[in-house]
Write a protein that holds these residues in place. Sequence first.
Motif, mmCIF file in Angstrom:
data_model
loop_
_atom_site.group_PDB
_atom_site.id
_atom_site.type_symbol
_atom_site.label_atom_id
_atom_site.label_comp_id
_atom_site.label_asym_id
_atom_site.label_seq_id
_atom_site.Cartn_x
_atom_site.Cartn_y
_atom_site.Cartn_z
ATOM 1 N N LYS A 284 42.757 -11.091 -75.728
ATOM 2 C CA LYS A 284 42.536 -12.408 -75.130
ATOM 3 C C LYS A 284 41.453 -13.196 -75.855
ATOM 4 N N ASN A 285 40.932 -12.651 -76.950
ATOM 5 C CA ASN A 285 39.864 -13.318 -77.713
ATOM 6 C C ASN A 285 38.691 -13.690 -76.806
ATOM 7 N N THR A 286 38.331 -12.789 -75.920
ATOM 8 C CA THR A 286 37.331 -13.096 -74.916
ATOM 9 C C THR A 286 36.310 -11.974 -74.798
ATOM 10 N N VAL A 287 35.054 -12.381 -74.658
ATOM 11 C CA VAL A 287 33.975 -11.451 -74.367
ATOM 12 C C VAL A 287 33.392 -11.829 -73.008
ATOM 13 N N SER B 259 32.264 -15.617 -69.170
ATOM 14 C CA SER B 259 33.329 -15.409 -70.146
ATOM 15 C C SER B 259 33.079 -16.293 -71.353
ATOM 16 N N CYS B 260 33.524 -15.839 -72.491
ATOM 17 C CA CYS B 260 33.426 -16.624 -73.714
ATOM 18 C C CYS B 260 34.712 -16.394 -74.493
ATOM 19 N N THR B 261 35.461 -17.458 -74.671
ATOM 20 C CA THR B 261 36.746 -17.369 -75.359
ATOM 21 C C THR B 261 36.652 -18.030 -76.720
ATOM 22 N N ALA B 262 37.153 -17.338 -77.717
ATOM 23 C CA ALA B 262 37.107 -17.827 -79.086
ATOM 24 C C ALA B 262 38.452 -18.381 -79.506
#
Length: 125
Positions: A75-78, A20-23
Amino acid sequence: VQLQASGGGLVQAGGSLRLSCTASGGTFSSYAMGWFRQAPGKERESVAVINWSGGSTYYADSVKGRFTISRDNAKNTVYLQMNSLKPEDTAVYYCAADTYGVVAGIIGPHEYDYWGQGTLVTVSS
């Protein structure tokens, strides 16, 4: 823009992991997002990219059919779902943001504007 990658770990060959990567900051929903990896002694390699809407995705040949990139703009997530992992997938995985937002294929690291700190994936044989 700050990107926080997570989800790495140790897994046996054939197993799965989801990164996961959250911005935070910026306008995540307008960015193309990519995942890269770098193994010891090797150059950083583009793994997958997704456009701003999630409607277009592209993969390196080495992971096609095994990895899936997706995003949740609410969720600002990739995410990077990694299945059928192989020892050669062992690397530090990085997420990155391209503020242009539109991609037509795998793009190089110089196209990205912001980078996360990396998360280590180790696949044992």
